[in-house]
Every structure is written in structure tokens, then in C-alpha cells.
Design an enzyme around this catalytic site. Structure first.
Site, PDB file in Angstrom:
ATOM      1  N   LYS A 230       0.909  -1.061   0.047  1.00  0.00           N
ATOM      2  CA  LYS A 230       0.076  -0.014   0.124  1.00  0.00           C
ATOM      3  C   LYS A 230       0.933   1.149   0.016  1.00  0.00           C
ATOM      4  O   LYS A 230       2.089   1.303   0.539  1.00  0.00           O
ATOM      5  CB  LYS A 230      -0.970  -0.053   1.268  1.00  0.00           C
ATOM      6  CG  LYS A 230      -2.237  -1.062   0.904  1.00  0.00           C
ATOM      7  CD  LYS A 230      -3.301  -0.967   1.879  1.00  0.00           C
ATOM      8  CE  LYS A 230      -4.208  -2.024   1.369  1.00  0.00           C
ATOM      9  NZ  LYS A 230      -5.335  -2.036   2.073  1.00  0.00           N
ATOM     10  N   ARG A 264      -3.872  -9.951   5.004  1.00  0.00           N
ATOM     11  CA  ARG A 264      -4.277  -9.952   3.710  1.00  0.00           C
ATOM     12  C   ARG A 264      -2.911  -9.620   2.932  1.00  0.00           C
ATOM     13  O   ARG A 264      -2.562  -8.368   2.978  1.00  0.00           O
ATOM     14  CB  ARG A 264      -5.579  -9.128   3.384  1.00  0.00           C
ATOM     15  CG  ARG A 264      -5.995  -9.047   1.857  1.00  0.00           C
ATOM     16  CD  ARG A 264      -7.265  -8.035   1.820  1.00  0.00           C
ATOM     17  NE  ARG A 264      -7.674  -8.037   0.585  1.00  0.00           N
ATOM     18  CZ  ARG A 264      -7.168  -7.458  -0.634  1.00  0.00           C
ATOM     19  NH1 ARG A 264      -5.984  -6.670  -0.604  1.00  0.00           N
ATOM     20  NH2 ARG A 264      -7.492  -7.433  -1.721  1.00  0.00           N
TER      21      ARG A 264
HETATM   22  N1  HH2 Z   1      -7.512  -3.728   0.719  1.00  0.00           N
HETATM   23  C1  HH2 Z   1      -7.812  -3.732  -0.701  1.00  0.00           C
HETATM   24  C2  HH2 Z   1      -8.588  -4.525  -1.095  1.00  0.00           C
HETATM   25  N2  HH2 Z   1      -9.635  -5.251  -0.302  1.00  0.00           N
HETATM   26  N3  HH2 Z   1     -10.136  -5.802   1.726  1.00  0.00           N
HETATM   27  C3  HH2 Z   1      -9.744  -6.032   3.193  1.00  0.00           C
HETATM   28  N4  HH2 Z   1     -10.715  -6.565   3.971  1.00  0.00           N
HETATM   29  N5  HH2 Z   1      -8.811  -5.220   3.747  1.00  0.00           N
HETATM   30  C4  HH2 Z   1      -7.719  -4.508   3.080  1.00  0.00           C
HETATM   31  O1  HH2 Z   1      -7.051  -3.759   3.443  1.00  0.00           O
HETATM   32  C5  HH2 Z   1      -8.141  -4.411   1.496  1.00  0.00           C
HETATM   33  C6  HH2 Z   1      -9.375  -5.138   0.791  1.00  0.00           C
HETATM   34  C7  HH2 Z   1      -6.693  -3.151  -1.697  1.00  0.00           C
HETATM   35  O2  HH2 Z   1      -5.578  -3.748  -2.111  1.00  0.00           O
HETATM   36  P1  HH2 Z   1      -5.887  -4.514  -3.755  1.00  0.00           P
HETATM   37  O3  HH2 Z   1      -6.998  -5.510  -3.770  1.00  0.00           O
HETATM   38  O4  HH2 Z   1      -4.356  -5.060  -3.861  1.00  0.00           O
HETATM   39  O5  HH2 Z   1      -6.091  -3.537  -4.523  1.00  0.00           O
HETATM   40  P2  HH2 Z   1      -7.337  -3.089  -5.407  1.00  0.00           P
HETATM   41  O6  HH2 Z   1      -8.511  -2.448  -4.614  1.00  0.00           O
HETATM   42  O7  HH2 Z   1      -6.959  -1.881  -6.325  1.00  0.00           O
HETATM   43  O8  HH2 Z   1      -7.784  -4.112  -6.310  1.00  0.00           O
END
Ligand code: HH2
Length: 285
Positions: A230, A264
Site C-alpha cells: 500500500k 491479507r
Molecule cells: N485492501 C484492498 C482491497 N480489499 N479488503 C480488506 N478486507 N482489507 C484490505 O485492506 C483491502 C481489501 C486493496 O488492495 P488490492 O486488492 O490489492 O487493490 P485494488 O483494490 O486496487 O484491487
């Protein structure tokens, strides 16, 4: 308030069983999106995503978090049909060929319902059950849930995040949502809480939440934390998105020391290895 170890959640129940929280669990990220912030486009083709899911399982992920909509800052919302079209073949293949529990990362009850039918056992809702149709669906279908805190909407959430006391506000929100879920009929052990690192939060807000994570763990639910790759890590000098492994593991380690149960991460192999060491030091082997 510190979490007496007696308050620590011991299991996280889902539709097909439960995850024991006697050691740190790793939730592997699988984004079937063209625009996710760190891996957008890499697993957009179903065959690539399926291969990646099996690889995450092999690397020691305890569950896979499958998502078809990016919720990164400034991301545009995706219609439910498109979101489902992206994740459906991947979910169906994983359910057919692997026993690994799959959570569906969605804010939309339509997508969640189809995913549960296709084998998802947990719903990960980054909006914290904002859509009133989500909770009844979760209750009826006996899945587990991650209730995450987000201030605002992805498109604008990083414009002016604002709190009087971020730790208190996030905790109050999550506690109220957990109560509501339990009141509607969810077993308390099926409810996991997540402070939503980076979701409508400044650098200082993120650091405060991680520093005081015991406030959340003290509620007695499983605590999920996502820090991997992040942007707050970059702001601290931990490098570009593809280079933040060390920073992400440092943050995950601190989160676990302060009570997180589930990390995660996009970087499953290294996170699993790191958490083995952390767990041993915390006498959780
Ligand atoms: N962070 C992201 C997405 N989903 N869900 C939970 N429970 N907690 C988190 O911190 C979280 C999440 C963001 O990361 P990522 O999936 O890599 O990115 P994107 O939203 O761009 O797909």
C-alpha cells in the site's frame, strides 16, 4: 483498553468450516481486474487467475480473497454484471480443483450471492455492509464476513480524509456493525473486522490504527489487516508498489504483535515465512 488474551478470538467460522486462529493466517490476494493498484491486468485472463490462485494455495495461503473490482483510490465503480463475469470462471475452477476457502471481495450483494452459490465461503465487504441487502444474505447463507471500515468512496476517499479520533471512530463503527450483524443472526465467530488501511485515511491515520490495533482485537472478533504494497509504505520510504515487500512484512509483523489474526497479502510465500517466525516468538506454534 488492551485485549486480555482471554478476549482473543480463537476461530473464524465460515460456510464450510472454520479457520483456527491459534497462529497467524494469511489471506492471499487474487485480483481479476485490469486496474488494481499493484497487480492490475496481471491476472485478468481467467486461466492466469486460476493458475495464480492455485499457486497462492501452494505457497501456504490459508484462504484466497478473490476480487473483480479495484477499490484503490480514484478507481471507477464496476457494474455488478461485469464484476461477476470477471470472477465467475476463476471461482468455479478454484472450487472444483482446490479445498482452499475463498472469500469474495465485493461490496455488491448481487455479486456476493452468485459467488456464494459458486463456492465462496466468506464475503469481504470493504464498504462495511453499506448495502442493506448484504446482511440478510450473509445470515441466510451462513458465510463468514470481513466488515471493513472505509471513509467515503474509493473515487474520492483520499481527497480529504478527516477524523477527530481515528482509532475511536473506526472502532465505534466496526463495533456497531458487528453488533448489527450478530443481532440479525450471524454467529459472533463468523464476524471478522478490518480497520481498512488506506481507505479514506492519511498516513498518520494508518499509523495510528496500526499502533492501536489492540483496540480492535479487544472486541473479541477475528481481526484482518491488509497492508501489502500500500501507498502509505511508499510514503515512509519503503519503495514503489512492486518493491514494498519488506515494508509490508514489517507492518504485518507489528499488526500481529498488536492483535491481528489474519494478514491479507499479495506476497503469500514471504508473508507465510515471516509469520512463522512471528508466531514462534509470540508462542503461537
Ligand atoms: N485492501 C484492498 C482491497 N480489499 N479488503 C480488506 N478486507 N482489507 C484490505 O485492506 C483491502 C481489501 C486493496 O488492495 P488490492 O486488492 O490489492 O487493490 P485494488 O483494490 O486496487 O484491487
Amino acid at each position: 483498553m488492551g485485549p486480555g488474551m482471554a478476549d482473543r478470538a480463537k476461530v473464524w467460522r465460515h460456510k464450510a468450516g472454520e479457520l483456527l486462529l491459534d497462529r497467524t493466517r494469511v489471506m492471499g490476494v487474487l485480483n481479476v481486474t485490469p486496474d488494481s493498484f499493484s497487480d492490475g491486468g496481471r491476472y485478468f485472463r481467467p486461466e492466469d487467475a486460476i493458475r495464480r490462485g492455485l499457486e497462492l494455495a501452494e505457497q501456504g495461503a490459508d484462504l484466497i480473497d478473490l476480487g473483480g473490482e479495484s477499490t484503490r483510490p480514484k478507481a471507477e465503480p464496476v457494474p455488478a454484471e461485469e464484476e461477476w463475469r470477471r470472477v465467475a470462471p476463476v471461482l468455479e475452477a478454484l472450487a472444483r480443483t482446490s479445498d482452499i476457502p475463498v472469500s469474495i471481495d465485493t461490496r455488491k450483494p448481487e455479486v456476493a450471492a452468485k459467488a456464494i452459490e459458486a463456492g465462496a465461503v466468506i464475503v469481504n465487504d470493504v464498504s462495511g455492509l453499506r448495502d442493506a441487502r448484504m446482511l440478510p444474505l450473509l445470515v441466510q447463507s451462513h458465510v463468514g464476513v470481513v466488515i471493513m471500515h472505509m471513509q467515503g468512496e474509493p473515487a474520492t476517499m483520499q481527497d480529504h480524509p478527516r477524523y477527530a479520533d481515528v482509532v475511536r471512530e473506526v472502532r465505534t463503527f466496526l463495533e456497531a456493525r458487528a453488533r448489527e450483524a450478530i443481532g440479525a443472526g450471524m454467529p459472533p465467530e463468523a464476524v471478522a473486522l478490518d480497520p481498512g488501511i488506506g481507505f479514506g485515511k492519511s498516513l498518520e491515520d494508518n499509523l495510528d490504527l496500526l499502533r492501536h490495533l489492540d483496540f480492535l482485537a479487544g472486541l473479541g472478533h477475528a481481526v484482518v489487516v491488509g497492508v501489502s504494497r500500500k501507498s502509505f509504505l511508499g510514503k515512509l520510504g519503503a519503495g514503489e508498489a512492486g518493491e514494498r515487500l519488506a515494508g509490508g512484512i514489517a507492518a504485518a509483523t507489528m499488526a500481529v504483535a498488536r492483535g491481528a489474526h489474519v494478514i491479507r497479502s499479495h506476497d503469500v510465500l514471504d508473508t507465510v515465512r515471516a509469520m512463522r517466525v512471528v508466531d514462534a516468538i509470540l508462542e503461537r506454534r
